[in-house]
Design a protein around this motif. Sequence first.
Motif, short mmCIF file in Angstrom:
data_model
loop_
_atom_site.label_atom_id
_atom_site.label_comp_id
_atom_site.label_asym_id
_atom_site.label_seq_id
_atom_site.Cartn_x
_atom_site.Cartn_y
_atom_site.Cartn_z
N ARG A 108 -10.35 1.92 -9.91
CA ARG A 108 -11.09 2.08 -11.17
C ARG A 108 -11.22 3.53 -11.60
N ASP A 109 -10.85 4.48 -10.72
CA ASP A 109 -10.77 5.89 -11.10
C ASP A 109 -9.39 6.23 -11.65
N LYS A 110 -8.57 5.19 -11.83
CA LYS A 110 -7.20 5.30 -12.33
C LYS A 110 -6.30 6.14 -11.42
N ARG A 111 -6.51 5.99 -10.12
CA ARG A 111 -5.64 6.61 -9.12
C ARG A 111 -4.75 5.53 -8.54
N LEU A 112 -3.47 5.84 -8.36
CA LEU A 112 -2.51 4.90 -7.81
C LEU A 112 -2.87 4.56 -6.37
N VAL A 113 -2.98 3.26 -6.08
CA VAL A 113 -3.32 2.83 -4.71
C VAL A 113 -2.30 1.86 -4.13
N GLY A 114 -1.31 1.45 -4.94
CA GLY A 114 -0.31 0.52 -4.43
C GLY A 114 0.58 0.02 -5.54
N ILE A 115 1.37 -0.99 -5.20
CA ILE A 115 2.24 -1.64 -6.18
C ILE A 115 2.25 -3.13 -5.87
N LEU A 171 0.80 -1.22 0.00
CA LEU A 171 0.00 0.00 0.00
C LEU A 171 0.84 1.27 0.00
N GLU A 172 1.90 1.28 0.78
CA GLU A 172 2.71 2.49 0.90
C GLU A 172 3.77 2.49 -0.20
N VAL A 173 3.66 3.45 -1.10
CA VAL A 173 4.54 3.53 -2.25
C VAL A 173 5.19 4.90 -2.30
N GLN A 174 6.52 4.92 -2.41
CA GLN A 174 7.25 6.17 -2.58
C GLN A 174 7.04 6.66 -4.00
N LEU A 175 6.71 7.92 -4.14
CA LEU A 175 6.46 8.51 -5.45
C LEU A 175 7.54 9.52 -5.80
N CYS A 176 7.66 9.81 -7.07
CA CYS A 176 8.47 10.95 -7.49
C CYS A 176 7.72 11.65 -8.61
N THR A 177 8.22 12.81 -9.02
CA THR A 177 7.59 13.59 -10.07
C THR A 177 8.54 13.69 -11.26
N PRO A 178 8.04 14.07 -12.42
CA PRO A 178 8.92 14.24 -13.57
C PRO A 178 10.00 15.30 -13.35
N GLU A 179 9.75 16.23 -12.44
CA GLU A 179 10.70 17.31 -12.16
C GLU A 179 11.77 16.91 -11.16
N ASP A 180 11.57 15.84 -10.40
CA ASP A 180 12.59 15.38 -9.47
C ASP A 180 13.84 15.01 -10.26
N THR A 181 14.99 15.05 -9.60
CA THR A 181 16.24 14.72 -10.29
C THR A 181 16.50 13.22 -10.24
N LEU A 182 17.38 12.77 -11.13
CA LEU A 182 17.78 11.37 -11.12
C LEU A 182 18.42 11.02 -9.78
N LYS A 183 19.17 11.96 -9.20
CA LYS A 183 19.77 11.72 -7.89
C LYS A 183 18.69 11.55 -6.83
N ASP A 184 17.65 12.38 -6.86
CA ASP A 184 16.54 12.23 -5.90
C ASP A 184 15.93 10.84 -6.00
N ALA A 185 15.68 10.40 -7.23
CA ALA A 185 15.07 9.08 -7.45
C ALA A 185 16.00 7.97 -6.98
N ALA A 186 17.29 8.08 -7.32
CA ALA A 186 18.25 7.06 -6.90
C ALA A 186 18.38 7.02 -5.38
N ASP A 187 18.41 8.19 -4.74
CA ASP A 187 18.50 8.24 -3.28
C ASP A 187 17.28 7.56 -2.63
N ALA A 188 16.09 7.82 -3.18
CA ALA A 188 14.87 7.21 -2.65
C ALA A 188 14.92 5.70 -2.83
N MET A 189 15.37 5.24 -3.99
CA MET A 189 15.48 3.80 -4.24
C MET A 189 16.46 3.16 -3.27
#
Length: 147
Positions: free
Chosen positions: A104-111, A9-27
């Motif tokens: 079904r409203d196409k909202r992210l609810v998990g992975i 249920l709990e999923v870390q998100l990022c945005t298109p504007e986040d940096t590759l470093k931000d994404a890598a750090d989160a991962m």
Amino acid sequence: MRVRDAMTLEVQLCTPEDTLKDAADAMKALNVGLLPVTDGDRLVGMISDRDIAIRGVAMGLGPDSPVGNVMTDDVKYCFEDQDLEQVAQNMGDIQVRRLPVLNRDKRLVGIIALGDIARVKSDGGTAEALHQISQPDGQHTRTASLP
């Protein structure tokens, strides 16, 4: 059994504007290899550690480059109310180990990951999906060497 019964249920998100470093750090902090990319409350892509390496670093992009430059925008997903066995089969067919889960409203609810499915099912469906995912695509040979 439904996807909602096994998904994380709990999923870390990022945005298109986040940096590759931000994404890598989160991962790194979460010990994961994939993050959903959202614009507001809509799923617009996925970024994997492989995207960062292959589409980012290997193409000369630096750590301050935006996620939007390397993310996969053709996102495969499943719905929370789908049958878990059907989704495991689909994961094998499309050769992915993880899928974002939408309502079904196409909202992210998990992975959902193969590991999540294996944790709740013991009938071998996960093994079959992993077998399909792991089929070589002809790009690799044992005799290949690096330049």
